[in-house]
Every structure is written in C-alpha cells, then in structure tokens.
Write a protein that holds these residues in place. Structure first.
Motif, mmCIF file in Angstrom:
data_model
loop_
_atom_site.group_PDB
_atom_site.id
_atom_site.type_symbol
_atom_site.label_atom_id
_atom_site.label_comp_id
_atom_site.label_asym_id
_atom_site.label_seq_id
_atom_site.Cartn_x
_atom_site.Cartn_y
_atom_site.Cartn_z
ATOM 1 N N GLY A 183 -0.314 -2.741 6.131
ATOM 2 C CA GLY A 183 1.003 -2.108 6.188
ATOM 3 C C GLY A 183 1.987 -2.959 5.396
ATOM 4 N N ALA A 184 3.283 -2.653 5.524
ATOM 5 C CA ALA A 184 4.295 -3.354 4.723
ATOM 6 C C ALA A 184 4.232 -4.874 4.898
ATOM 7 N N ILE A 185 4.135 -5.354 6.151
ATOM 8 C CA ILE A 185 4.178 -6.804 6.389
ATOM 9 C C ILE A 185 2.946 -7.487 5.795
ATOM 10 N N GLY A 186 1.764 -6.937 6.056
ATOM 11 C CA GLY A 186 0.530 -7.525 5.534
ATOM 12 C C GLY A 186 0.526 -7.587 4.018
ATOM 13 N N ILE A 187 0.914 -6.489 3.385
ATOM 14 C CA ILE A 187 0.878 -6.413 1.916
ATOM 15 C C ILE A 187 1.940 -7.320 1.290
ATOM 16 N N VAL A 210 -1.769 0.484 2.459
ATOM 17 C CA VAL A 210 -0.492 1.141 2.815
ATOM 18 C C VAL A 210 -0.733 2.596 3.253
ATOM 19 N N PRO A 211 -1.473 2.794 4.362
ATOM 20 C CA PRO A 211 -1.954 4.135 4.712
ATOM 21 C C PRO A 211 -0.877 5.170 5.023
ATOM 22 N N VAL A 212 0.361 4.737 5.293
ATOM 23 C CA VAL A 212 1.410 5.743 5.561
ATOM 24 C C VAL A 212 1.955 6.347 4.267
ATOM 25 N N GLU A 213 1.651 5.728 3.127
ATOM 26 C CA GLU A 213 2.192 6.195 1.849
ATOM 27 C C GLU A 213 1.352 7.343 1.281
ATOM 28 N N ASP A 214 1.863 7.980 0.234
ATOM 29 C CA ASP A 214 1.127 9.025 -0.468
ATOM 30 C C ASP A 214 -0.173 8.436 -1.031
ATOM 31 N N GLU A 215 -1.226 9.244 -1.030
ATOM 32 C CA GLU A 215 -2.547 8.747 -1.477
ATOM 33 C C GLU A 215 -2.520 8.216 -2.906
ATOM 34 N N ASP A 216 -1.723 8.825 -3.763
ATOM 35 C CA ASP A 216 -1.635 8.362 -5.161
ATOM 36 C C ASP A 216 -1.036 6.959 -5.235
ATOM 37 N N VAL A 217 -0.067 6.692 -4.350
ATOM 38 C CA VAL A 217 0.560 5.358 -4.299
ATOM 39 C C VAL A 217 -0.459 4.329 -3.820
ATOM 40 N N CYS A 355 10.456 1.080 2.473
ATOM 41 C CA CYS A 355 10.337 0.219 1.294
ATOM 42 C C CYS A 355 9.358 -0.921 1.578
ATOM 43 N N THR A 356 8.506 -1.208 0.614
ATOM 44 C CA THR A 356 7.592 -2.357 0.698
ATOM 45 C C THR A 356 7.798 -3.198 -0.553
ATOM 46 N N TYR A 357 8.045 -4.503 -0.339
ATOM 47 C CA TYR A 357 8.505 -5.363 -1.442
ATOM 48 C C TYR A 357 7.375 -6.214 -2.032
ATOM 49 N N CYS A 358 6.197 -5.606 -2.126
ATOM 50 C CA CYS A 358 5.103 -6.298 -2.798
ATOM 51 C C CYS A 358 5.329 -6.171 -4.306
ATOM 52 N N HIS A 359 4.356 -6.611 -5.069
ATOM 53 C CA HIS A 359 4.485 -6.537 -6.518
ATOM 54 C C HIS A 359 3.304 -5.739 -7.028
ATOM 55 N N PRO A 360 3.433 -4.471 -7.443
ATOM 56 C CA PRO A 360 4.665 -3.691 -7.625
ATOM 57 C C PRO A 360 5.256 -3.172 -6.298
ATOM 58 N N GLN A 361 6.577 -2.913 -6.343
ATOM 59 C CA GLN A 361 7.279 -2.417 -5.153
ATOM 60 C C GLN A 361 6.880 -0.957 -4.852
ATOM 61 N N ILE A 362 7.058 -0.587 -3.571
ATOM 62 C CA ILE A 362 6.804 0.794 -3.132
ATOM 63 C C ILE A 362 8.032 1.307 -2.394
ATOM 64 N N ALA A 363 8.380 2.568 -2.608
ATOM 65 C CA ALA A 363 9.477 3.181 -1.848
ATOM 66 C C ALA A 363 9.174 4.665 -1.672
ATOM 67 N N SER A 364 9.536 5.206 -0.521
ATOM 68 C CA SER A 364 9.256 6.627 -0.280
ATOM 69 C C SER A 364 10.211 7.201 0.750
ATOM 70 N N VAL A 365 10.328 8.517 0.724
ATOM 71 C CA VAL A 365 11.077 9.234 1.761
ATOM 72 C C VAL A 365 10.422 10.596 1.949
ATOM 73 N N GLY A 366 10.407 11.078 3.186
ATOM 74 C CA GLY A 366 9.917 12.429 3.451
ATOM 75 C C GLY A 366 8.406 12.537 3.464
ATOM 76 N N LEU A 367 7.917 13.749 3.217
ATOM 77 C CA LEU A 367 6.493 14.054 3.369
ATOM 78 C C LEU A 367 5.687 13.661 2.137
ATOM 79 N N THR A 368 4.474 13.146 2.385
ATOM 80 C CA THR A 368 3.519 12.960 1.292
ATOM 81 C C THR A 368 3.017 14.346 0.902
ATOM 82 N N GLU A 369 2.328 14.436 -0.227
ATOM 83 C CA GLU A 369 1.792 15.736 -0.660
ATOM 84 C C GLU A 369 0.820 16.278 0.385
ATOM 85 N N ALA A 370 -0.043 15.403 0.905
ATOM 86 C CA ALA A 370 -1.038 15.833 1.911
ATOM 87 C C ALA A 370 -0.363 16.319 3.189
#
Length: 471
Positions: A183-187, A210-217, A355-370
């Motif tokens: 998840g965000a903390i581990g990554i 990062v299983p809560v994120e969109d599969e493409d991410v 938001c996840t501040y790894c390198h590269p960063q991740i950010a999302s809002v709302g529903l994933t495509e799935a």
C-alpha cells in the motif's frame, strides 16, 4: 484552577482533531483539545509530513546521481548521509508541531496534555503532568487515530522488525530490506530505501502492487520499480519471520506456492492499521466494527453528544479525509448548539483523492475502470502517456500517464488515475471537476497552460473520446 467545562472537547490532535478544534473555535465555541503525545498527531510528527521530507532527500539524491542526463557534471562520489537526512526530516516535523501549538494559542483553544479517558459521552479524565483533571463538555469529538498493525508472529521490535515509525528514524542503514505490504506506506518506504542504495524486496499478498489503484497504474509501477532494481513479489505471503543477531529470516511463499527462506538485515511491516479505540472508555458508548467507531454522515455516534472522526472511524484512512470530517462535525455541533449560519455537508467519499509519494508518484480520485464497470457503468476510458507531453520530456520525466474514466451515457467523470512526476499536485484539478459534477464537455473546453505536465490531463479526456491530439 484551570477551566474544566467546555462546549466541545476534542480527544486527539491529529489532522482531524486539531482542525475540528480550530473550526469549533472559529464558530465561537469554547473548545479544548486533549493530546497524549505531540500536537499534530502522527501525520505531522511521524507520518505524512516527515516521510515526504525523507522522500525529497531521496529524490534529490536520485537527480544528483543522474546529473549527466541533464548535461551536468558533479565531481566525486555522491552519497547519502543517513543521519543528516533523518535530522532534516525531524526538523520539518518539529516546525509543523510548533505551528499547531501556535494555532491553538491563536484560536484560544485550551490544550490538556495527557492520556484522556471517557467517563461518559460528554465527560473525561486526563492523566498528565498536572495529575488527574476531570473535564466536561456539551459535546466530545473522538479523534484518536490509528497505529500500524503488527504481524502476529513477528511484532515490531524497533531493531530488526520495523513499523513506519522505526523506518523514519533508523539507527543504521539496512543492507537488505524486506517490505511486507505494498500500500502507500510500504511502497513509499521501499522507494526511499531503494533510492538510498538499499537492496529492497516487496512482498504483496494480492496479485498486484498498490492494489487499490487502477490496474494500469499497478502494472506501470511494478515495471518501473523492477527497472529501478527492486524485487517485487505479488500473490506472495510471508509465512514466518525469525529475528536473528544479524537480521531476519523470512519464509516467503511465492505466487506458485513455493516456499523459500531468505535472509534480510531488516523488515518493515506495512500491512494496515489498527484503530486506537481500546482503553479510551468507548466500550458501552459507541458501536464498533473491527474496532472502528460507527458514525453517521456528520460524525455522530449512538451516544448523544459523542462524535468521532478520522482514522478511528471507517476509511479511507487519510489525513485530508480526517480534516474534512473535522470541519463537518464542528459545523454539525455548532448547528445543534443553535448556530443558524452553518450548513454542514456530509463527506462525499467518491471525491477523496489518494496520493502515494513513491518514485514515480501516484495520484487518483474516484472509480477505477474495473470498479466503474462493476458498478454497472458503460465506460469510456482514455490514457495519455507523458512521452507525448513536451514539459515531461524537457524535465527528463517522460515516464508516466494520465487515465480518465467517464460514463458513456451521462458523460460524468467517474475517476482519474495518474502515475509520474508531480501527479500528486495535479490530481486536485480532477477532484475540483468531480466536486462540481463536471462532464467531458467542460474539461475539453478548459484551456490548460502550455508547457505543463497538466496538459496530459486534458489529453487524457480527449483520448477517452478518441480525440487525443499529441498521440
């Protein structure tokens, strides 16, 4: 003797509690806050903020090591001074802790330092430096937060097995690090230590990072982290962990069911959180589910006058969600106390960014495509890669993409998902759009400044409708 009767007492001073206290004070309520450790709570002192300071140091180190990519020469070996990096991070935390102290004074909020225990829905005792104080209020807000979950067979010892807290102030640099949970903390910690030159392995029980994120991410991040030298194991589990003099021995079952024993110098457990709801006197006053306090849309519990916000209530467990709840609850209390000027709005969980501040960063809002498809939406989704964005190429940050998800029938923006440089600063554009219930038409008509990475947001909307210009 100090005052012991208030309109509102807030138990806990994290980003939920201290913001709730400030809003109560702004609304003219006599307010007190009870804190057992440090004003600002985990987020300011041991969480969100100091970890970003660590990650910034790692980012600068990364750029310095890649100076030649930008036509620059740096003479001599570049190395991380772990002690100085940690010291800078602690300095940032201290500055913000002092900032909260100042805000409490400015808003005339009484601060009671000590361990608070409820004796009823609107009364509590505080055991601290001044001995025991008995406080009462018309309303009490519980904002006690949460802590890291321990592995049942290997609780954190601060020596070899760390939670995020130990990982922020390490006594030594790990040589070979195992991170359990992606998840965000581990990554974020995996990313930090990898950039600092540590050999990092991440083990994730689910089938992707990062299983809560969109599969493409998830897929893009795994590829990127592997390229950076990390070992990523998904669909895997740590079956046993033994602490030795030299480190830890981990029995890890891989995705094919094969178990191997591997030695690491240190291990970080990032497998979720446990709410701080024990020993606070809550047992008969609230309903709980797995320790989390059950509330209505405004933060009310089943006991009149007792409210709860933040990480001790149902998720998402994010600082900005806690702060928003703090304002909503403060306004709901003011309304109950007769203020006709306030109009509290319940929180819309669909519009909370992550938001996840790894390198590269991740950010999302709302529903994933799935998830959008699962929810029955006919979906239009589009992706625009950073390689098609002039600013990203000029920055030397052409890795990443923006993806948007729309309802094909109503054109409602259902979700947005980004990975790459500075995306945590860009996501807010889509959050505002969702809050204003925007459709693709407004987003397409919006003029995005050039050259910025944010143009890829515009292009992803166009891509959702087969109209991308630069790809």
């Amino acid at each position: 003797m100090a005052d012991t009767k208030y309109d509102v007492i807030v138990l806990g001073s994290g980003p939920g509690g201290y913001v709730a206290a400030i809003r109560c004070a702004q609304l003219g309520l006599k307010t007190a806050i009870v804190e057992r450790e440090l004003l600002g709570g985990i987020c300011l002192n041991w969480g969100c903020i100091p970890t970003k300071a660590l990650l910034r140091s790692a980012e600068i180190l990364h750029y310095a090591r890649h100076a030649k990519d930008y036509g620059l020469k740096i003479a001599g070996e570049i190395e991380a001074d772990l002690e100085a990096v940690v010291k800078r991070s602690r300095g940032v935390a201290k500055q913000l802790n002092q900032g909260v102290t100042h805000l409490m004074k400015k808003n005339k909020i009484a601060v009671h330092m000590g361990e608070g225990t409820l004796t009823g829905p609107t009364s509590l005792t505080v055991k601290g430096e001044k001995g025991e104080e008995k406080l009462t209020a018309k309303h009490v807000i519980v904002a006690t937060g949460a802590r890291a979950r321990d592995l049942p067979f290997a609780p954190a010892d601060g020596e070899r097995v760390w939670t995020y807290r130990h990982a922020m102030t390490p006594k030594e640099m790990p040589k070979k690090l195992l991170v359990i949970g992606s998840g965000a903390i581990g990554i974020e910690f995996a990313s930090f230590y990898n950039d600092m030159g540590v050999d990092v392995t991440v083990v994730e029980m689910l089938d992707r990072v990062v299983p809560v994120e969109d599969e493409d991410v998830s897929a893009f991040l795994e590829k990127s982290l592997t390229k950076q030298g990390m070992t990523i194991m998904t669909g895997a589990g740590v079956e046993d962990l033994k602490v030795t003099d030299k480190g830890v021995k981990a029995k890890i079952q891989d995705s094919k069911g094969k178990v191997n024993e591997t030695e690491f110098s240190h291990c970080i457990t990032a497998i979720g959180i446990v709410p701080n709801t024990e020993n606070v006197g809550l047992d008969k006053l609230v309903e709980m589910d797995r320790g989390f306090i059950q509330i209505d849309d405004y933060g009310r519990t089943k006991s009149k006058g007792l409210w709860a916000i933040g990480d001790c209530t149902p998720g998402p467990w994010l600082a900005h969600k806690a702060s928003h709840e703090g304002v909503t609850t403060a306004e709901a209390i003011a309304k109950e106390l007769g203020n006709k000027e306030v109009h509290p709005h319940p929180l819309d969980r669909a519009n909370i960014p992550g938001c996840t501040y790894c390198h590269p960063q991740i950010a999302s809002v709302g529903l994933t495509e799935a998830k959008a498809k699962e929810a029955g939406h006919d979906v239009k989704a589009g992706t625009f890669p950073f390689i098609g964005n002039g600013k990203a190429i000029a920055l030397g940050e052409a890795e990443g993409f923006v993806k948007t998800v729309f309802d094909a029938k109503t054109s409602e923006l259902l979700g947005a998902h980004m990975i790459g440089a500075e995306v945590t600063e860009m996501i807010q554009g889509f959050v505002v759009g969702k809050t204003l219930e925007t459709t693709e038409a407004e987003l397409m008509q919006t003029v995005f400044p050039h050259p910025t990475i944010s143009e890829s947001m515009h292009e992803s909307v166009l891509a959702s409708y087969g109209r991308a210009l630069h790809i």
